[in-house]
Motif scaffolding. Structure first.
Motif, short mmCIF file in Angstrom:
data_model
loop_
_atom_site.label_atom_id
_atom_site.label_comp_id
_atom_site.label_asym_id
_atom_site.label_seq_id
_atom_site.Cartn_x
_atom_site.Cartn_y
_atom_site.Cartn_z
N LYS A 1 -14.59 39.11 166.42
CA LYS A 1 -15.03 39.39 165.22
C LYS A 1 -14.42 39.28 163.75
CE LYS A 1 -16.76 43.88 167.00
NZ LYS A 1 -16.82 45.49 166.87
N GLU A 2 -14.63 39.29 162.79
CA GLU A 2 -13.98 38.93 161.53
C GLU A 2 -12.72 39.61 160.90
OE1 GLU A 2 -17.77 36.46 158.98
OE2 GLU A 2 -16.71 38.49 158.23
N ARG A 3 -12.23 39.38 160.18
CA ARG A 3 -10.77 40.20 159.84
C ARG A 3 -11.30 41.29 159.06
NH1 ARG A 3 -5.51 37.11 157.72
NH2 ARG A 3 -6.17 35.85 159.72
N GLU A 4 -10.59 42.60 159.29
CA GLU A 4 -11.19 43.55 158.34
C GLU A 4 -10.04 44.37 158.02
OE1 GLU A 4 -13.50 45.51 161.43
OE2 GLU A 4 -11.71 47.01 162.18
N PHE A 5 -10.49 45.22 156.68
CA PHE A 5 -9.54 45.93 156.26
C PHE A 5 -8.97 47.11 156.86
CE2 PHE A 5 -7.01 47.98 152.72
CZ PHE A 5 -7.49 49.33 152.66
N VAL A 6 -7.63 47.40 156.98
CA VAL A 6 -7.28 48.70 157.62
C VAL A 6 -6.79 49.75 156.61
CG1 VAL A 6 -5.78 49.49 159.38
CG2 VAL A 6 -6.86 47.62 159.96
N ALA A 7 -5.60 49.29 155.92
CA ALA A 7 -4.95 50.16 155.07
C ALA A 7 -4.24 49.44 154.07
CB ALA A 7 -4.18 51.17 155.65
N LEU B 1 -5.08 56.56 169.14
CA LEU B 1 -5.70 55.20 169.39
C LEU B 1 -6.72 55.19 170.34
CD1 LEU B 1 -2.33 53.08 169.65
CD2 LEU B 1 -4.12 52.93 167.81
N THR B 2 -7.90 54.36 169.73
CA THR B 2 -9.03 54.02 170.72
C THR B 2 -9.23 52.57 171.06
OG1 THR B 2 -10.66 53.61 169.11
CG2 THR B 2 -10.14 56.07 169.33
N PRO B 3 -10.16 52.42 171.97
CA PRO B 3 -10.23 50.95 172.53
C PRO B 3 -10.76 50.07 171.27
CG PRO B 3 -10.94 52.33 174.20
CD PRO B 3 -10.66 53.06 173.09
N GLU B 4 -11.52 50.74 170.23
CA GLU B 4 -11.97 50.31 169.08
C GLU B 4 -10.77 49.72 168.17
OE1 GLU B 4 -14.91 51.73 171.22
OE2 GLU B 4 -13.53 52.93 170.41
N ASP B 5 -9.52 50.14 168.38
CA ASP B 5 -8.61 49.54 167.42
C ASP B 5 -8.02 48.37 167.92
OD1 ASP B 5 -7.79 53.30 167.34
OD2 ASP B 5 -8.73 51.95 165.77
N THR B 6 -8.31 47.92 169.16
CA THR B 6 -7.90 46.71 169.79
C THR B 6 -8.00 45.38 168.69
OG1 THR B 6 -8.09 47.45 171.89
CG2 THR B 6 -8.22 44.83 171.60
N GLY B 7 -7.04 44.57 168.72
CA GLY B 7 -7.23 43.40 167.63
C GLY B 7 -5.84 42.90 167.52
N VAL B 8 -5.84 41.75 166.72
CA VAL B 8 -4.49 41.25 166.07
C VAL B 8 -4.48 41.96 164.60
CG1 VAL B 8 -3.20 39.34 165.48
CG2 VAL B 8 -4.88 39.14 167.24
N ASP C 1 0.18 55.40 146.24
CA ASP C 1 -1.28 55.38 146.45
C ASP C 1 -1.62 54.73 147.69
OD1 ASP C 1 -1.01 55.13 143.01
OD2 ASP C 1 -2.07 56.88 143.89
N THR C 2 -2.58 55.19 148.53
CA THR C 2 -2.74 54.40 149.72
C THR C 2 -4.48 54.34 149.63
OG1 THR C 2 -2.73 56.39 150.81
CG2 THR C 2 -0.80 55.27 150.71
N ARG C 3 -4.77 53.41 150.66
CA ARG C 3 -6.29 53.48 151.02
C ARG C 3 -6.50 53.22 152.22
NH1 ARG C 3 -7.61 49.13 145.94
NH2 ARG C 3 -7.78 50.70 144.24
N TYR C 4 -7.69 53.66 152.97
CA TYR C 4 -7.81 53.42 154.30
C TYR C 4 -9.24 53.10 154.62
CZ TYR C 4 -3.23 55.76 154.97
OH TYR C 4 -1.92 56.25 155.02
N ALA C 5 -9.30 52.40 155.70
CA ALA C 5 -10.87 52.17 156.06
C ALA C 5 -11.23 53.42 156.81
CB ALA C 5 -10.74 51.13 157.19
N GLU C 6 -12.60 53.92 156.79
CA GLU C 6 -13.17 54.93 157.05
C GLU C 6 -12.61 55.05 158.73
OE1 GLU C 6 -14.10 56.80 153.66
OE2 GLU C 6 -14.78 57.83 155.72
N SER C 7 -12.76 54.28 159.39
CA SER C 7 -12.52 54.27 160.84
C SER C 7 -11.31 54.64 161.28
CB SER C 7 -13.04 53.03 161.59
OG SER C 7 -11.74 51.76 161.05
N VAL C 8 -10.14 54.60 160.32
CA VAL C 8 -8.83 55.05 160.64
C VAL C 8 -8.34 56.04 159.90
CG1 VAL C 8 -8.20 52.53 161.36
CG2 VAL C 8 -7.61 53.28 159.00
#
Length: 123
Positions: A42-48, A85-92, A56-63
């Motif tokens: 998959k493509e790179r995605e924002f986390v936080a 953690l869930t398997p969906e959190d797997t990645g670089v 001030d902080t921002r988070y992806a809805e999934s985290v």
């Protein structure tokens, strides 16, 4: 020298990991910073992300509610505490230094990137 990310590894679902990113060049002192991840295939995605002051902080809805971003300006270090953690959190996972004060959610808003650390969550 790129920011250096560490702390990744193999963890079971429900577990926790803490990532750290050291910015030895101190390029981030007055900059926002962020964490992104790239799941397999998959493509790179924002986390936080976090403002340069750290207030001030921002988070992806999934985290939201599971991950916490923080920074220690005295140590030039960015952190990402990852719980439940869930398997969906797997990645670089990549840390990045924002362009100026930006701590936006888009990769183009960041100018320096760490080399990435692998996070693998097993079910």
């Amino acid at each position: 020298v790129q920011p250096q990310a560490s702390g990744g590894g193999l963890e079971q679902a429900g577990g926790s990991l803490r990532l750290a990113c050291v910015d030895s060049r101190r390029t981030s002192s007055n900059n926002g910073m962020g964490w992104f991840r790239q799941p397999p295939g998959k493509e790179r995605e924002f986390v936080a992300s976090i403002s340069w002051r750290g207030g001030d902080t921002r988070y992806a809805e999934s985290v939201k509610g599971r991950f916490t971003i923080s920074r220690d300006k005295a140590k030039n270090t960015l952190y990402l505490q990852m719980n439940s953690l869930t398997p969906e959190d797997t990645g670089v996972y990549y840390c990045a230094v924002g362009r100026g004060a930006s701590y936006a959610t888009t990769p183009g808003s960041y100018q320096y990137w760490g080399q990435g650390t692998q996070v693998t969550v097993s079910s």
